[in-house]
Design a protein around this motif. Structure first.
Motif, PDB file in Angstrom:
ATOM      1  N   SER A  23      73.505  24.262  32.824  1.00  0.00           N
ATOM      2  CA  SER A  23      73.175  23.806  34.228  1.00  0.00           C
ATOM      3  C   SER A  23      74.502  23.927  35.121  1.00  0.00           C
ATOM      4  CB  SER A  23      72.436  22.684  34.514  1.00  0.00           C
ATOM      5  OG  SER A  23      72.337  21.929  35.647  1.00  0.00           O
ATOM      6  N   ALA A  24      74.542  24.253  36.310  1.00  0.00           N
ATOM      7  CA  ALA A  24      75.571  23.904  37.323  1.00  0.00           C
ATOM      8  C   ALA A  24      75.566  22.560  38.009  1.00  0.00           C
ATOM      9  CB  ALA A  24      75.523  25.183  38.477  1.00  0.00           C
ATOM     10  N   ASP A  25      74.635  21.630  37.333  1.00  0.00           N
ATOM     11  CA  ASP A  25      74.558  20.183  37.991  1.00  0.00           C
ATOM     12  C   ASP A  25      74.333  20.170  39.441  1.00  0.00           C
ATOM     13  OD1 ASP A  25      74.689  17.828  36.243  1.00  0.00           O
ATOM     14  OD2 ASP A  25      75.723  17.226  38.309  1.00  0.00           O
ATOM     15  N   TYR A  26      74.956  19.250  39.959  1.00  0.00           N
ATOM     16  CA  TYR A  26      74.798  19.101  41.191  1.00  0.00           C
ATOM     17  C   TYR A  26      75.878  20.013  42.240  1.00  0.00           C
ATOM     18  CZ  TYR A  26      79.202  16.428  41.808  1.00  0.00           C
ATOM     19  OH  TYR A  26      80.653  16.136  41.971  1.00  0.00           O
ATOM     20  N   PHE A  27      76.571  20.953  41.411  1.00  0.00           N
ATOM     21  CA  PHE A  27      77.687  21.592  42.020  1.00  0.00           C
ATOM     22  C   PHE A  27      76.855  23.029  42.702  1.00  0.00           C
ATOM     23  CE2 PHE A  27      79.695  19.247  39.190  1.00  0.00           C
ATOM     24  CZ  PHE A  27      80.932  18.688  39.785  1.00  0.00           C
ATOM     25  N   GLY A  28      76.052  23.397  41.682  1.00  0.00           N
ATOM     26  CA  GLY A  28      75.009  24.679  42.012  1.00  0.00           C
ATOM     27  C   GLY A  28      74.394  24.450  43.295  1.00  0.00           C
ATOM     28  N   LEU A  29      73.428  23.098  42.866  1.00  0.00           N
ATOM     29  CA  LEU A  29      72.466  23.134  44.069  1.00  0.00           C
ATOM     30  C   LEU A  29      73.029  22.818  45.496  1.00  0.00           C
ATOM     31  CD1 LEU A  29      70.030  20.338  42.451  1.00  0.00           C
ATOM     32  CD2 LEU A  29      69.613  22.592  43.124  1.00  0.00           C
ATOM     33  N   GLU A  32      74.107  26.031  47.092  1.00  0.00           N
ATOM     34  CA  GLU A  32      72.750  26.695  47.677  1.00  0.00           C
ATOM     35  C   GLU A  32      72.422  26.018  49.048  1.00  0.00           C
ATOM     36  OE1 GLU A  32      69.944  26.514  44.635  1.00  0.00           O
ATOM     37  OE2 GLU A  32      71.185  28.097  43.250  1.00  0.00           O
ATOM     38  N   ARG A  33      72.317  24.673  48.882  1.00  0.00           N
ATOM     39  CA  ARG A  33      71.699  24.054  50.056  1.00  0.00           C
ATOM     40  C   ARG A  33      72.737  23.853  51.140  1.00  0.00           C
ATOM     41  NH1 ARG A  33      68.241  19.111  46.641  1.00  0.00           N
ATOM     42  NH2 ARG A  33      67.031  20.418  45.496  1.00  0.00           N
ATOM     43  N   LEU A  34      73.938  23.889  51.140  1.00  0.00           N
ATOM     44  CA  LEU A  34      74.728  23.861  52.156  1.00  0.00           C
ATOM     45  C   LEU A  34      74.673  25.306  52.834  1.00  0.00           C
ATOM     46  CD1 LEU A  34      76.757  22.177  53.800  1.00  0.00           C
ATOM     47  CD2 LEU A  34      78.884  22.628  52.591  1.00  0.00           C
ATOM     48  N   ALA A  35      74.616  26.288  52.007  1.00  0.00           N
ATOM     49  CA  ALA A  35      74.604  27.494  52.842  1.00  0.00           C
ATOM     50  C   ALA A  35      73.782  27.765  53.584  1.00  0.00           C
ATOM     51  CB  ALA A  35      74.817  28.313  51.467  1.00  0.00           C
ATOM     52  N   ASP A  76      67.373  10.692  42.246  1.00  0.00           N
ATOM     53  CA  ASP A  76      67.404  11.837  41.265  1.00  0.00           C
ATOM     54  C   ASP A  76      68.487  12.829  41.664  1.00  0.00           C
ATOM     55  OD1 ASP A  76      66.177  13.393  43.282  1.00  0.00           O
ATOM     56  OD2 ASP A  76      64.141  13.322  42.477  1.00  0.00           O
ATOM     57  N   LEU A  77      68.605  13.973  40.689  1.00  0.00           N
ATOM     58  CA  LEU A  77      69.450  15.184  40.990  1.00  0.00           C
ATOM     59  C   LEU A  77      69.402  15.586  42.483  1.00  0.00           C
ATOM     60  CD1 LEU A  77      71.988  16.512  40.283  1.00  0.00           C
ATOM     61  CD2 LEU A  77      70.528  18.039  39.046  1.00  0.00           C
ATOM     62  N   SER A  78      68.287  15.915  42.686  1.00  0.00           N
ATOM     63  CA  SER A  78      67.982  16.538  44.026  1.00  0.00           C
ATOM     64  C   SER A  78      68.299  15.587  45.240  1.00  0.00           C
ATOM     65  CB  SER A  78      66.703  16.840  44.146  1.00  0.00           C
ATOM     66  OG  SER A  78      66.127  17.685  45.532  1.00  0.00           O
ATOM     67  N   SER A  79      67.616  14.556  45.221  1.00  0.00           N
ATOM     68  CA  SER A  79      68.078  13.783  46.251  1.00  0.00           C
ATOM     69  C   SER A  79      69.914  13.303  46.330  1.00  0.00           C
ATOM     70  CB  SER A  79      67.432  12.242  46.468  1.00  0.00           C
ATOM     71  OG  SER A  79      67.680  11.526  45.044  1.00  0.00           O
ATOM     72  N   TYR A  80      70.096  13.273  45.265  1.00  0.00           N
ATOM     73  CA  TYR A  80      71.743  13.036  45.205  1.00  0.00           C
ATOM     74  C   TYR A  80      72.337  14.080  45.987  1.00  0.00           C
ATOM     75  CZ  TYR A  80      76.352  12.137  43.384  1.00  0.00           C
ATOM     76  OH  TYR A  80      77.510  11.822  43.382  1.00  0.00           O
ATOM     77  N   THR A  81      71.942  15.121  45.681  1.00  0.00           N
ATOM     78  CA  THR A  81      72.749  16.488  46.098  1.00  0.00           C
ATOM     79  C   THR A  81      72.412  16.555  47.768  1.00  0.00           C
ATOM     80  OG1 THR A  81      72.307  17.559  44.185  1.00  0.00           O
ATOM     81  CG2 THR A  81      72.849  18.724  46.330  1.00  0.00           C
ATOM     82  N   ASP A  82      71.034  16.158  48.133  1.00  0.00           N
ATOM     83  CA  ASP A  82      70.935  16.226  49.734  1.00  0.00           C
ATOM     84  C   ASP A  82      71.775  15.242  50.233  1.00  0.00           C
ATOM     85  OD1 ASP A  82      68.624  18.162  49.475  1.00  0.00           O
ATOM     86  OD2 ASP A  82      67.348  16.907  49.195  1.00  0.00           O
ATOM     87  N   ALA A  83      72.158  14.095  49.831  1.00  0.00           N
ATOM     88  CA  ALA A  83      72.985  13.143  50.519  1.00  0.00           C
ATOM     89  C   ALA A  83      74.159  13.698  50.594  1.00  0.00           C
ATOM     90  CB  ALA A  83      72.901  11.727  49.831  1.00  0.00           C
ATOM     91  N   LEU A  84      74.674  14.196  49.543  1.00  0.00           N
ATOM     92  CA  LEU A  84      76.062  14.867  49.592  1.00  0.00           C
ATOM     93  C   LEU A  84      76.146  16.094  50.670  1.00  0.00           C
ATOM     94  CD1 LEU A  84      78.764  14.654  48.402  1.00  0.00           C
ATOM     95  CD2 LEU A  84      78.190  16.114  46.682  1.00  0.00           C
ATOM     96  N   VAL A  85      75.081  16.826  50.509  1.00  0.00           N
ATOM     97  CA  VAL A  85      75.020  17.886  51.615  1.00  0.00           C
ATOM     98  C   VAL A  85      75.137  17.440  53.114  1.00  0.00           C
ATOM     99  CG1 VAL A  85      73.541  19.676  52.621  1.00  0.00           C
ATOM    100  CG2 VAL A  85      73.772  19.417  49.911  1.00  0.00           C
ATOM    101  N   GLN A  86      74.249  16.332  53.357  1.00  0.00           N
ATOM    102  CA  GLN A  86      74.471  15.817  54.781  1.00  0.00           C
ATOM    103  C   GLN A  86      75.841  15.370  55.122  1.00  0.00           C
ATOM    104  OE1 GLN A  86      72.199  15.585  56.900  1.00  0.00           O
ATOM    105  NE2 GLN A  86      73.227  14.516  58.280  1.00  0.00           N
TER     106      GLN A  86
END
Length: 493
Positions: A23-29, A32-35, A76-86
């Motif tokens: 997995s690329a962990d939160y780095f990959g997510l 993708e999401r910031l792009a 979770d991994l998804s919500s953590y990533t979303d907060a970081l993207v914001q």
């Protein structure tokens, strides 16, 4: 030129979140999401290439270790990533574009040795690996036996270290898992502001704990491919990277000079004979602000952690730094000190008060390793007496211990002042005018006793586990008014 970025580079100092093995962990997510966020929904052809790089997170993870481990994470991994993207998207919207920036790059190959096993450990490892045959290790012993063989076979390596300049911005690339302290050193001393440090770049040569961390141990110091470089690897890497940053910047590194805020000036206004701010990046020297009595850190002390009242001891926006004591002491010698003197310091206790007879000694005046520990000793009581309260004693006899009144919360900053006026001893806590301890000592301190110890007793018994900061020594008894002045200056009152 159409206002759309081709690529976006992000940098974040946090270890992996935790995901399946491949997995690329939160780095990959995140990428993708910031792009998608930048391009807008449904605009895949306009998406930039987003790269999330690893900041200095060799010793940083998302959990607060001062708190008990939660049964379930609050995200979770998804919500953590979303907060970081914001957070990243808000920063992205503030980017100022320029066409006139110049570029520069520099690279060096740093030769380093691995911490290879000695002959005895090598024979131990060979015997275990021989029994394993072709199968994978099944426990920690087998893992580190095999790792010892790998290090023995490799012996040494060469690290690719890089520095880049994009206009006024610096980038440093290091092929290791870099501690936060190392990143702070580079950011503070770099001639380019800001400087971004990217770890695990051009390789994966394992953790590089600062030398003092090797004394404390932990798996990221155990010899293996994940942490196998020589003990002095970190300072060698820091120095090489700083030289590269100087090269691309075309000017020398900055000099680290902590500022004096109103609380520090209040200490200096009382004319201490020594004032150690404990804001060093590393040991063994503890600089005396007065320039006369530099101290020496022993092994078992780590550096540059957050201290008390940053906005008062330093200028606004700066962090007050302190040292964490984990078995070692700070030693100093002040020959002009008589039996009438005062010691002021801030402390943060990390040891449970029911863990040992004395939770820890904060200050001691006496001869090093003296049998029976004659001298003045200030500490925090444990199971022996006065648990979690200040204690004062003039020797090793538990019957001599005098205790304070106020329980001291673990993991909290507190200010203490010991005042000795010949045989009269008073101890003040957190700016209170009424002493916590008031006692008549059995005898005066001999004038030939010039050694002072902080973070432990003079005989190395019950050394302190926690942080100390802003240590000042005065060659006279401080008054209650002066003590209140120093304390309230730190509170901004």
């Amino acid at each position: 030129r159409d206002g759309r970025p081709i690529a976006v580079l992000a940098n974040f100092s946090m270890h992996y979140y935790g995901a399946p093995a491949i997995s690329a962990d939160y780095f990959g997510l995140f990428s993708e999401r910031l792009a998608r966020r930048i391009a807008g929904d449904g605009a895949e052809t306009r998406q930039p290439v987003v790269v999330m790089s690893h900041g200095c997170s060799g010793d940083v993870w998302l959990r607060d270790y001062l708190q008990p481990a939660p049964k379930k994470r609050p995200h979770d991994l998804s919500s953590y990533t979303d907060a970081l993207v914001q957070i990243a998207y808000e920063a992205y919207q503030k980017i100022h574009y320029r066409e006139d920036v110049t570029l520069a790059a520099a690279q060096a190959e740093l030769p380093l040795r691995y911490r290879v096993p000695d002959q005895q450990r090598l024979e131990w490892a060979k015997a275990i690996v021989k029994q394993m045959g072709d199968r994978l290790p099944k426990d920690r012993t087998e893992v580190y036996a095999r790792e010892a063989i790998f290090l023995h076979e490799r012996q040494k390596t060469r690290l690719i270290l890089q520095a880049f300049r994009i206009g006024p911005i610096g980038l440093a690339a290091i092929p290791n898992e870099v501690y936060a302290l190392t990143g702070l050193k580079l950011k503070t001393l770099s001639p380019l502001q800001p400087t971004v440090v990217i770890e695990l770049a051009n390789g994966a040569e394992g953790y590089i704990p600062p030398p003092e961390q090797h004394v404390l141990g932990g798996y990221n110091t155990w010899p293996a491919r994940s942490a196998g470089l020589e003990v002095e690897a970190e300072p060698k890497i820091v120095e090489t990277v700083l030289q590269l940053l100087e090269e691309v910047a075309g000017r020398p590194r900055r000099v680290y000079e902590p500022t004096c805020g109103p609380a520090a000036r209040a200490v200096l206004d009382l004319h201490p004979v020594a004032y150690w701010r404990l804001d060093e990046f590393c040991g063994p020297r503890a600089r005396d602000q007065r320039g006369c009595h530099d101290g020496i850190y022993e092994s078992g002390v780590v550096f540059y952690l957050d201290g008390p009242a940053s906005d008062r001891f330093n200028h606004p926006g700066e962090t007050n730094r302190c040292a964490h004591f984990a078995g070692g002491r700070l030693r100093a010698r002040i020959s002009e000190l008589s039996d009438s003197y005062s010691v002021s310091l801030w402390f943060w206790n990390g040891m449970p008060n029911n863990a040992r007879p004395v939770t820890g000694f904060l200050f001691s005046r006496g001869r090093n390793y003296a049998f029976g520990a004659p001298g003045d000793h200030l500490g925090i009581g444990g199971t022996q007496a006065h648990a979690g309260r200040l204690i004062f004693t003039t020797g090793a006899d538990p019957k001599q211990i005098v205790g304070g009144k106020t329980p001291i919360a673990r993991w909290s900053w507190n200010h203490v002042v010991l005042v000795r006026d010949a045989q009269n001893v008073r101890v003040y806590l957190n700016g209170q005018r009424t002493p916590e301890i008031e006692v008549r000592a059995k005898g005066p301190i001999p004038p030939t006793v010039s050694q002072l110890f902080f973070g432990g007793r003079n005989d190395n018994d019950s050394n302190f586990e926690g942080r100390l900061d802003e240590i000042a020594v005065y060659d006279r008894p401080l008054s209650a008014d002066e003590i209140v002045k120093v304390y309230t200056a730190a509170l901004g009152q």
